[in-house]
Design an enzyme around this catalytic site. Structure first.
Site, PDB file in Angstrom:
ATOM      1  N   LYS A 183       0.708  -1.342   0.064  1.00  0.00           N
ATOM      2  CA  LYS A 183       0.004  -0.138   0.134  1.00  0.00           C
ATOM      3  C   LYS A 183       0.958   1.352  -0.229  1.00  0.00           C
ATOM      4  O   LYS A 183       0.484   2.315  -0.556  1.00  0.00           O
ATOM      5  CB  LYS A 183      -0.839   0.034   1.414  1.00  0.00           C
ATOM      6  N   ASP A 228     -10.235   2.990   2.605  1.00  0.00           N
ATOM      7  CA  ASP A 228     -10.566   2.558   4.119  1.00  0.00           C
ATOM      8  C   ASP A 228     -11.483   3.443   4.808  1.00  0.00           C
ATOM      9  O   ASP A 228     -12.244   3.058   5.559  1.00  0.00           O
ATOM     10  CB  ASP A 228      -9.384   2.184   4.816  1.00  0.00           C
ATOM     11  N   GLY A 235      -4.861   1.175  18.983  1.00  0.00           N
ATOM     12  CA  GLY A 235      -3.538   0.991  17.993  1.00  0.00           C
ATOM     13  C   GLY A 235      -3.250   2.191  17.167  1.00  0.00           C
ATOM     14  O   GLY A 235      -4.074   2.832  16.859  1.00  0.00           O
ATOM     15  N   ALA A 236      -2.023   2.187  17.136  1.00  0.00           N
ATOM     16  CA  ALA A 236      -1.450   3.268  16.272  1.00  0.00           C
ATOM     17  C   ALA A 236      -0.610   2.736  15.171  1.00  0.00           C
ATOM     18  O   ALA A 236       0.404   3.374  14.773  1.00  0.00           O
ATOM     19  CB  ALA A 236      -0.590   3.954  17.289  1.00  0.00           C
ATOM     20  N   GLY A 268      -0.705   1.008  10.885  1.00  0.00           N
ATOM     21  CA  GLY A 268      -1.081   1.647   9.478  1.00  0.00           C
ATOM     22  C   GLY A 268      -2.461   1.741   9.648  1.00  0.00           C
ATOM     23  O   GLY A 268      -3.024   2.699   8.802  1.00  0.00           O
ATOM     24  N   ASN A 284      -2.059   3.206  22.465  1.00  0.00           N
ATOM     25  CA  ASN A 284      -1.213   2.229  21.848  1.00  0.00           C
ATOM     26  C   ASN A 284      -0.188   1.604  22.945  1.00  0.00           C
ATOM     27  O   ASN A 284       0.114   2.212  23.807  1.00  0.00           O
ATOM     28  CB  ASN A 284      -0.492   2.888  20.659  1.00  0.00           C
ATOM     29  N   ARG A 285      -0.034   0.312  22.719  1.00  0.00           N
ATOM     30  CA  ARG A 285       0.870  -0.378  23.743  1.00  0.00           C
ATOM     31  C   ARG A 285       2.346   0.434  23.538  1.00  0.00           C
ATOM     32  O   ARG A 285       2.701   0.822  24.669  1.00  0.00           O
ATOM     33  CB  ARG A 285       1.156  -1.826  23.189  1.00  0.00           C
TER      34      ARG A 285
HETATM   35  P1  ATR Z   1      -1.508  -2.427  10.735  1.00  0.00           P
HETATM   36  O1  ATR Z   1      -0.909  -1.915   9.724  1.00  0.00           O
HETATM   37  O2  ATR Z   1      -2.559  -3.429  10.496  1.00  0.00           O
HETATM   38  O3  ATR Z   1      -2.119  -1.547  11.730  1.00  0.00           O
HETATM   39  P2  ATR Z   1       0.996  -2.697  12.707  1.00  0.00           P
HETATM   40  O4  ATR Z   1       1.444  -1.301  11.863  1.00  0.00           O
HETATM   41  O5  ATR Z   1       1.757  -3.835  12.658  1.00  0.00           O
HETATM   42  O6  ATR Z   1      -0.446  -3.178  11.580  1.00  0.00           O
HETATM   43  O7  ATR Z   1      -0.126  -2.135  13.752  1.00  0.00           O
HETATM   44  C1  ATR Z   1      -0.484  -3.347  14.713  1.00  0.00           C
HETATM   45  C2  ATR Z   1      -1.204  -2.655  15.923  1.00  0.00           C
HETATM   46  O8  ATR Z   1      -1.580  -3.593  16.797  1.00  0.00           O
HETATM   47  C3  ATR Z   1      -0.303  -1.564  16.698  1.00  0.00           C
HETATM   48  O9  ATR Z   1      -0.921  -0.651  17.199  1.00  0.00           O
HETATM   49  C4  ATR Z   1       0.395  -2.604  17.666  1.00  0.00           C
HETATM   50  O10 ATR Z   1       0.784  -2.028  18.846  1.00  0.00           O
HETATM   51  P3  ATR Z   1       2.324  -1.506  18.911  1.00  0.00           P
HETATM   52  O11 ATR Z   1       2.488  -0.333  18.140  1.00  0.00           O
HETATM   53  O12 ATR Z   1       2.725  -1.480  20.336  1.00  0.00           O
HETATM   54  O13 ATR Z   1       2.944  -2.612  18.216  1.00  0.00           O
HETATM   55  C5  ATR Z   1      -0.901  -3.419  17.934  1.00  0.00           C
HETATM   56  N1  ATR Z   1      -0.675  -4.726  18.408  1.00  0.00           N
HETATM   57  C6  ATR Z   1      -0.180  -5.812  18.169  1.00  0.00           C
HETATM   58  N2  ATR Z   1       0.048  -6.627  18.883  1.00  0.00           N
HETATM   59  C7  ATR Z   1      -0.429  -6.300  20.141  1.00  0.00           C
HETATM   60  C8  ATR Z   1      -0.650  -6.908  21.368  1.00  0.00           C
HETATM   61  N3  ATR Z   1      -0.287  -8.125  21.637  1.00  0.00           N
HETATM   62  N4  ATR Z   1      -0.790  -6.127  22.480  1.00  0.00           N
HETATM   63  C9  ATR Z   1      -1.212  -4.729  22.270  1.00  0.00           C
HETATM   64  N5  ATR Z   1      -1.071  -4.081  20.904  1.00  0.00           N
HETATM   65  C10 ATR Z   1      -0.819  -4.886  19.900  1.00  0.00           C
END
Ligand code: ATR
Length: 293
Positions: free
Chosen positions: A81, A117, A141-142, A144, A165-166
């Site tokens: 993308k 989206d 979540g932060a 993509g 976000n984590r």
């Molecule tokens: P996408 O593009 O699909 O959003 P990504 O960029 O990998 O994928 O982001 C995944 C999201 O899920 C992120 O917000 C990630 O948190 P981090 O930025 O802290 O990695 C979150 N995420 C994935 N696994 C997680 C977990 N076990 N606990 C909390 N947040 C999680």
């Protein structure tokens, strides 16, 4: 009268490209609409490895410019993308804000890009929870996927957008990028903020079928502290009722499948010339393909 080969040569041809692409439900969606509207056209999955994506776009443009009957456009899914966005010659505001494109088409031999989206997310909630927009939103979540949701919430007039976000640095970065009313916090303080939310959105991959290890780590969210009127949605649709939505039982929920179906609408309209309707029949077809019925 045109013969069979000539007709084939006139048909609009679209694609979905990703790596892998076999899981994509987009061919089912677009072929359903081609049938429904008796449209001549094709929609095919093309698996393109990351190292070949640049060449793929170059040859797409070359075919179009040389007047050959190539693709009139297509969808782009992970992991292409961002590169699709970068290589498009004309990008709309939404794609530029998000920095990623999922829909490509040619206009006057120029490769154009957008990101549908935002449209898909809004149209799904418009369909299933028409008065969803406004008030305070809480977004988990932060990554993509979160960017499109933040853009949608800003566009639809939310007064406060609480982004959790984590990894707080990623949330901070997005809050800075999108500006007010986005505020960033760590995921661990969700319990102290959830009571303020009118809309709660999961954009993380937590609980997604393909991420089995994350599934095991699905934290418990404090939905018992949420407003009884809060609306909860997840952009993940595999499984349809994600662990996140399951935890929100008692509150109104909207699953993520409608976002997938609606995000396909603008692309179909651009390639095949008709704005398609997301029907119950289409939803049922995808549900059975997902093994949900
Ligand atoms: P996408 O593009 O699909 O959003 P990504 O960029 O990998 O994928 O982001 C995944 C999201 O899920 C992120 O917000 C990630 O948190 P981090 O930025 O802290 O990695 C979150 N995420 C994935 N696994 C997680 C977990 N076990 N606990 C909390 N947040 C999680």
């Amino acid at each position: 009268m045109a013969n069979h080969t000539e007709l084939n040569n006139l048909m609009p041809k679209a694609f979905v490209t990703g790596y892998p692409v076999g899981h994509s439900r987009s061919p089912l969606i677009h072929r359903y609409w081609l049938d429904l509207y008796h449209k001549q056209g094709t929609y095919e999955p093309l698996e393109v490895a990351p190292q070949s994506f640049e060449d793929f776009i170059i040859s797409l443009k070359a075919q179009n410019q040389s007047g050959q009957h190539g693709f009139c456009g297509g969808n782009v899914t992970l992991p292409h993308k961002e590169q699709a966005f970068a290589m498009a010659d004309r990008k709309d505001t939404i794609a530029s804000m998000i920095g990623a494109a999922n829909t490509l088409w040619f206009e006057d031999n120029v490769l154009c890009a957008t990101n549908t989206d935002v449209y898909g997310f809004c149209a799904n909630l418009d369909e299933f929870a028409p008065d969803w927009a406004g008030g305070t939103a809480l977004v988990l979540g932060a990554g993509g996927a979160s960017r499109a949701i933040l853009y949608a919430l800003k566009m639809r007039g939310f007064e406060r957008i609480i982004l959790l976000n984590r990894t707080i640095e990623r949330a901070d970065e997005l809050a800075l990028y999108f500006g007010a009313p986005v505020e960033a916090y760590g995921l661990d303080i969700m319990g102290s903020l959830i009571h303020q939310a009118d809309l709660i959105v999961n954009t993380t991959s937590l609980g997604m079928e393909s991420h089995t290890s994350d599934k095991d780590m699905m934290p418990l969210f404090d939905f018992d502290k949420a407003k009884p009127s809060a609306l909860v949605t997840d952009i993940v649709y595999t499984p349809l009722i994600t662990p996140f939505l399951r935890q929100a039982h008692g509150l109104k929920t909207v699953d993520g499948l409608g976002m997938l179906l609606h995000q396909a609408v603008p692309g179909f309209e651009k390639w095949f010339g008709i704005k398609p309707v997301v029907t119950k029949e289409l939803r049922d077809i995808i549900l059975s393909d997902l093994g949900e019925r």
